[in-house]
Design a protein around this motif. Structure first.
Motif, mmCIF file in Angstrom:
data_model
loop_
_atom_site.group_PDB
_atom_site.id
_atom_site.type_symbol
_atom_site.label_atom_id
_atom_site.label_comp_id
_atom_site.label_asym_id
_atom_site.label_seq_id
_atom_site.Cartn_x
_atom_site.Cartn_y
_atom_site.Cartn_z
ATOM 1 N N VAL A 186 0.847 -1.204 0.000
ATOM 2 C CA VAL A 186 0.000 0.000 0.000
ATOM 3 C C VAL A 186 0.881 1.251 0.000
ATOM 4 N N MET A 187 1.920 1.247 0.801
ATOM 5 C CA MET A 187 2.795 2.426 0.850
ATOM 6 C C MET A 187 3.507 2.645 -0.481
ATOM 7 N N ASP A 188 3.922 1.538 -1.099
ATOM 8 C CA ASP A 188 4.572 1.659 -2.423
ATOM 9 C C ASP A 188 3.609 2.260 -3.426
ATOM 10 N N LEU A 189 2.328 1.832 -3.315
ATOM 11 C CA LEU A 189 1.306 2.385 -4.220
ATOM 12 C C LEU A 189 1.148 3.887 -4.006
ATOM 13 N N LEU A 190 1.129 4.282 -2.734
ATOM 14 C CA LEU A 190 0.961 5.708 -2.432
ATOM 15 C C LEU A 190 2.136 6.506 -3.005
ATOM 16 N N ARG A 191 3.325 5.943 -2.874
ATOM 17 C CA ARG A 191 4.512 6.626 -3.418
ATOM 18 C C ARG A 191 4.419 6.742 -4.942
ATOM 19 N N GLN A 192 3.966 5.648 -5.538
ATOM 20 C CA GLN A 192 3.813 5.629 -7.002
ATOM 21 C C GLN A 192 2.784 6.671 -7.451
ATOM 22 N N VAL A 193 1.667 6.699 -6.728
ATOM 23 C CA VAL A 193 0.588 7.652 -7.054
ATOM 24 C C VAL A 193 1.093 9.081 -6.911
ATOM 25 N N ALA A 194 1.819 9.345 -5.811
ATOM 26 C CA ALA A 194 2.338 10.695 -5.553
ATOM 27 C C ALA A 194 3.224 11.152 -6.704
ATOM 28 N N ARG A 195 4.054 10.229 -7.179
ATOM 29 C CA ARG A 195 4.976 10.588 -8.271
ATOM 30 C C ARG A 195 4.215 10.777 -9.580
ATOM 31 N N GLU A 196 3.401 9.770 -9.903
ATOM 32 C CA GLU A 196 2.751 9.786 -11.221
ATOM 33 C C GLU A 196 1.647 10.832 -11.339
ATOM 34 N N GLN A 197 0.967 11.104 -10.228
ATOM 35 C CA GLN A 197 -0.128 12.072 -10.283
ATOM 36 C C GLN A 197 0.294 13.450 -9.780
ATOM 37 N N ALA A 198 1.556 13.552 -9.400
ATOM 38 C CA ALA A 198 2.086 14.807 -8.848
ATOM 39 C C ALA A 198 1.217 15.294 -7.701
ATOM 40 N N ALA A 199 0.911 14.373 -6.784
ATOM 41 C CA ALA A 199 0.062 14.719 -5.638
ATOM 42 C C ALA A 199 0.899 14.795 -4.368
ATOM 43 N N ALA A 200 0.435 15.599 -3.439
ATOM 44 C CA ALA A 200 1.070 15.661 -2.116
ATOM 45 C C ALA A 200 0.352 14.674 -1.224
ATOM 46 N N VAL A 201 1.118 13.790 -0.565
ATOM 47 C CA VAL A 201 0.489 12.754 0.267
ATOM 48 C C VAL A 201 0.917 12.963 1.713
ATOM 49 N N LEU A 202 -0.083 13.085 2.597
ATOM 50 C CA LEU A 202 0.194 13.258 4.033
ATOM 51 C C LEU A 202 -0.441 12.077 4.756
ATOM 52 N N VAL A 203 0.425 11.326 5.466
ATOM 53 C CA VAL A 203 -0.053 10.073 6.074
ATOM 54 C C VAL A 203 0.143 10.129 7.589
ATOM 55 N N VAL A 204 -0.951 9.915 8.335
ATOM 56 C CA VAL A 204 -0.829 9.770 9.788
ATOM 57 C C VAL A 204 -0.571 8.305 10.073
ATOM 58 N N THR A 205 0.454 8.006 10.848
ATOM 59 C CA THR A 205 0.742 6.592 11.122
ATOM 60 C C THR A 205 1.464 6.391 12.454
ATOM 61 N N HIS A 206 1.227 5.196 12.992
ATOM 62 C CA HIS A 206 1.990 4.727 14.156
ATOM 63 C C HIS A 206 2.942 3.599 13.753
ATOM 64 N N ASP A 207 2.776 3.187 12.507
ATOM 65 C CA ASP A 207 3.372 1.936 12.060
ATOM 66 C C ASP A 207 4.849 2.121 11.724
ATOM 67 N N GLU A 208 5.709 1.730 12.649
ATOM 68 C CA GLU A 208 7.156 1.958 12.475
ATOM 69 C C GLU A 208 7.723 1.235 11.263
ATOM 70 N N LYS A 209 7.050 0.131 10.883
ATOM 71 C CA LYS A 209 7.583 -0.684 9.785
ATOM 72 C C LYS A 209 7.540 0.051 8.445
ATOM 73 N N ILE A 210 6.716 1.078 8.382
ATOM 74 C CA ILE A 210 6.613 1.777 7.081
ATOM 75 C C ILE A 210 7.302 3.150 7.102
ATOM 76 N N PHE A 211 7.946 3.469 8.230
ATOM 77 C CA PHE A 211 8.583 4.793 8.319
ATOM 78 C C PHE A 211 9.578 5.021 7.191
ATOM 79 N N SER A 212 10.244 3.950 6.795
ATOM 80 C CA SER A 212 11.282 4.092 5.762
ATOM 81 C C SER A 212 10.691 4.432 4.404
#
Lengths: 239, 403
Positions: A186-212
Motif C-alpha cells: 500500500v505504501m509503495d502504491l501511495l509513493r507511485q501515485v504521488a509521483r505519477e499524479q504529482a500529488a502531495a500525500v500526508l499520512v498519519v501513522t503509528h506503524d514503524e515498519k513503514i517509516f522508511s
C-alpha cells in the motif's frame, strides 16, 4: 509564494474554554510538495488527528495560514465557503478501515466519488475500472466490499481517493489493519501515485515498519512539531 | 447512482421484513378507515334504501332512527294528497331477534312441511339459529319497499313473506320465525343494513304492525280485563314520501311542520340526523382510533428511519468527507423512508382488500379512501424521515476517520 500543495504556517488550534481549554496544536508550520509523501507520527494526543482534520478542512484553525493546492483556504477566516466541494475536487481520503460503502461494489465505490463531482455514471465507471486495473484489483471490480480482503479493500479505497485527480491525498493510518507485506504494498502504491499524479500525500501513522517509505517524517509531541527527518530508504522488513 | 435503492438491494431481506411489519400496521390503520366509512355508509344505507325525499314523524322527535316516533297510519293519505308529493307510504321499523332455518351450508332451505315433519309429534317447536334483523314494515307498491331485488321476487299481496338482505345468510325459501310467527323468505337484497349493521328485512305493514304492536295473548287478556283494550293497530313509525322533481322537499316539509302533532325531515336532514346523532359516538370513536393508529405508524416509521440512519453513521460521515452534498444524504434518507412507507402501504392495502369481505360489518374502501390514505402515509413518511435527516446532518465528517 511556494509551490507546496499543502502549506501550514503558524497554525494553532485549541478546544474548550477557560481553564478547561486544551491547546491541541501550536505554531505548526509544515509544507508538502507535489510528489512528496510525508509521514506524521507521534504519541496519542500529540495532535496528529487534529492536524489531519485541519488539512481536510473539517476543523477550523484558530490562527495561522492554511494553503491547499495553491489556494488560501484559511487566513483569519475561511476563504473558501464551499469546503465540501473543495474536498471533493482537491482532496482524496484513505482511511484506516477503508470505509467503502458496503452496498456498492468496488467499481461503484470508485465511481461514486466522481458522480458526486458531476461526472456522468458511464464515464465514472470507465475511469473506476481503469483505476482498479492500475492498482491491480481490476479482477475484483464487481465484488462487494465484504467479499474483498483487507489489502484489496484498501486498494479500492486508494482508487476512490484518486478518482477525482486530487492534488492532495490524506491518509489516516492506512496500513493499521494490514499485515506487514500488504502494508508495504500500500505504501509503495501511495509513493507511485504521488509521483505519477504529482500529488502531495500526508499520512498519519503509528506503524514503524513503514517509516522508511516516507520522503519525510514529521514527529509531533504535545501539539508541536518536535522533529523532522528524512528516513533512510530500505526495503520493508517482513515479519 | 441511486444510493437509497442500492442500500435497500444490499439489505433486501431486512427491508422486506420491516415493510411486512409496517404493512400490517398500515393495513390495520386502513381497515379502521374502511370501518369508519362503512359505519357512515351503513348508517345511511337504510334511509337511502327507502329512497324517501321526505320523512313525516311524530312532533318533537327526530325519529324514527334517532328516537321513537309513533303516528297514525292514515297520515299517509294526508301526505299523499299534498301538492308536489308523487307517492307516500307508511313504514315501521323494529329490531327483532329472529330464528331462522335454511342458512348457508344447508343444501335446501327448510320448508314449512319439512319443519312440521321434523317437529313430529312434539308439534311446533322453535327453529334454527338466532339472527338479529331490522324489520321494515311497508305497504307493497308504495314507497318504503326494498330496493333492487337480487334474487327471488318482491313481496306480493300475500302475507307472511319476507325480503331480506343477503348478509343475513338466508336464501329464498328459508323460514324465519319472529315472535312465534313464521315468515318465508321470497327475495334477497344487497347491502341494506341498519345503523347497527343488522341486515334489513322487509315484511308487509300489516305483518309488521302485528309484530310490533300486538300484545301477547295473556297481556291482551289482562288489558281487556282492565278496561284498556288493545292498542290501535294502525300505528306506524313514519310516513315517507317521494317528491316531484318540480317541487322542493324543504317547502313541503315546512308546510307539514305547521300541522299539529307532526314533524317533517327532508332526506338531507335525515342523513344528518343519522350521521351526526345516531352513529356519532361510533364515528368519533373510530375516527380517534384511526388517528391514534396513524400517530403510532408515524412514530414507528420515524424510529425505523432513525435506526436505519444510525446504522449508516460511518457511511454518511464518509460521504460527507469525500464531498457529498447534503442534498445527496437527505435524498438517501427520504427516498428510503418513502420506499419503506410505499411498500408497506401497498402490502397492507393488498392484504386488506383480500380479506375485507370477511369482516362481519362493512369495510368500505374505494379508490378515494385508498388514495387519501396513501397521501397520508406519504406525508407521515416525509415527516418521520425528518428525524433521521436531522441526525444525518449532525454527523461530523471527522467521524469517518479513526477506528
Amino acid at each position: 509564494m511556494s509551490d507546496a500543495l499543502v502549506e501550514l504556517r503558524g497554525i494553532a488550534k485549541g478546544f474548550g474554554e477557560g481553564e478547561a481549554r486544551v491547546q491541541a496544536l501550536s505554531d505548526i508550520t509544515l509544507s508538502v510538495a507535489a510528489g512528496e509523501v510525508v509521514g506524521l507520527r507521534g504519541p496519542s494526543g500529540s495532535g496528529k488527528s487534529t492536524l489531519l482534520n485541519l488539512v481536510a478542512c473539517i476543523l477550523e484553525p484558530d490562527a495561522g495560514l492554511l494553503r491547499l493546492a495553491g489556494e488560501t483556504v484559511w487566513e483569519g477566516r475561511w476563504r473558501r465557503t464551499d469546503l465540501r466541494a473543495f474536498r471533493r475536487e482537491r482532496i482524496g481520503f484513505i482511511f484506516q478501515f477503508h470505509n467503502l460503502l458496503p452496498f456498492l461494489d468496488a467499481t461503484d465505490n470508485v465511481a461514486l466519488a466522481q458522480t458526486l463531482n458531476g461526472v456522468p455514471l458511464k464515464a465514472a465507471r470507465q475511469r473506476a475500472r481503469a483505476l482498479l486495473d492500475y492498482l491491480q484489483v481490476g479482477k475484483r471490480a464487481a465484488a462487494m466490499p465484504a467479499k474483498l480482503s483487507g489489502g484489496e479493500a484498501q486498494r479500492v479505497a486508494i482508487a476512490r481517493a484518486l478518482a477525482n485527480h486530487p492534488r492532495i491525498i490524506l491518509a489516516d493510518e492506512p496500513t493499521a489493519a494490514l499485515d506487514s507485506e500488504r502494508a508495504g504494498v500500500v505504501m509503495d502504491l501511495l509513493r507511485q501515485v504521488a509521483r505519477e499524479q504529482a500529488a502531495a500525500v500526508l499520512v498519519v501513522t503509528h506503524d514503524e515498519k513503514i517509516f522508511s517509505r516516507f520522503d519525510r517524517l514529521v514527529s509531533l509531541r504535545d501539539g508541536r512539531i518536535e522533529a523532522e527527518s528524512r528516513p533512510e530508504k530500505h526495503e520493508l522488513d517482513v515479519i | 447512482m441511486n444510493l437509497a435503492l442500492r442500500d435497500i438491494r444490499h439489505n433486501l431481506g431486512r427491508f422486506l421484513l420491516t415493510c411486512l411489519g409496517l404493512g400490517l400496521l398500515l393495513g390495520v390503520a386502513l381497515a379502521m378507515v374502511g370501518i369508519y366509512r362503512g359505519v357512515v355508509e351503513e348508517a345511511l344505507s337504510l334511509a337511502r334504501a327507502l329512497r324517501a325525499d321526505l320523512w313525516v314523524v311524530e312532533a318533537g322527535t327526530r325519529g324514527p332512527f334517532a328516537e321513537a316516533s309513533r303516528i297514525p297510519g292514515d297520515v299517509r293519505e294526508a301526505v299523499a294528497r299534498l301538492p308536489g308529493v308523487l307517492a307516500a307510504g307508511a313504514v315501521t321499523f323494529q329490531t327483532v331477534e329472529a330464528r331462522h332455518a335454511g342458512g348457508p351450508g344447508e343444501a335446501e332451505p327448510w320448508t314449512e312441511e319439512a319443519l312440521r315433519e321434523r317437529a313430529g309429534e312434539a308439534g311446533r317447536q322453535r327453529i334454527g339459529a338466532v339472527l338479529r334483523l331490522q324489520v321494515v314494515g311497508h305497504e307493497p307498491d308504495r314507497p318504503g319497499g326494498p330496493p333492487e331485488i337480487l334474487e327471488g321476487r318482491g313481496i306480493g299481496r300475500g302475507r307472511l313473506e319476507m325480503v331480506v338482505d343477503r348478509g343475513a345468510g338466508l336464501r329464498p325459501g328459508a323460514i324465519v320465525e319472529m315472535a312465534n310467527i313464521r315468515y318465508r323468505v321470497v327475495g334477497l337484497t344487497h347491502r341494506t343494513v341498519s345503523t347497527g349493521g343488522d341486515p334489513l328485512a322487509w315484511i308487509t305493514l300489516r305483518d309488521a304492525q302485528e309484530l310490533q304492536f300486538r300484545l301477547a295473548p295473556p297481556a291482551a287478556r289482562r288489558a281487556q280485563q282492565g278496561g284498556g283494550g288493545a292498542l290501535p293497530q294502525d300505528t306506524v313509525n313514519a310516513v315517507i314520501a317521494r317528491v316531484s322533481p318540480h317541487a322542493r322537499a324543504e317547502d313541503i316539509a315546512a308546510g307539514i311542520r305547521r300541522w299539529k302533532h307532526f314533524a317533517a325531515l327532508t332526506a338531507a336532514e335525515q342523513e344528518t340526523v343519522l350521521t351526526r346523532s345516531v352513529v356519532e359516538r361510533a364515528r368519533r370513536q373510530l375516527g380517534m382510533f384511526t388517528g391514534v393508529l396513524l400517530l403510532v405508524s408515524a412514530v414507528i416509521v420515524a424510529l425505523i428511519v432513525y435506526t436505519m440512519t444510525m446504522d449508516k453513521l460511518r457511511e454518511i460521515a464518509t460521504l460527507k468527507l469525500i464531498g457529498a452534498p447534503d442534498r445527496s444524504i437527505v435524498a438517501l434518507i427520504m427516498q428510503q423512508a418513502l420506499l419503506l412507507g410505499g411498500t408497506g402501504f401497498a402490502g397492507g392495502t393488498a392484504l386488506l382488500l383480500s380479506v375485507k369481505d370477511a369482516f362481519p360489518r362493512r369495510v368500505l374502501l374505494g379508490p378515494e379512501e385508498i388514495l387519501g390514505f396513501g397521501l397520508v402515509v406519504f406525508v407521515i413518511c416525509l415527516a418521520a424521515s425528518l428525524l433521521g435527516v436531522r441526525y444525518a446532518l449532525r454527523i461530523e465528517p471527522a467521524q469517518a476517520l479513526g477506528g
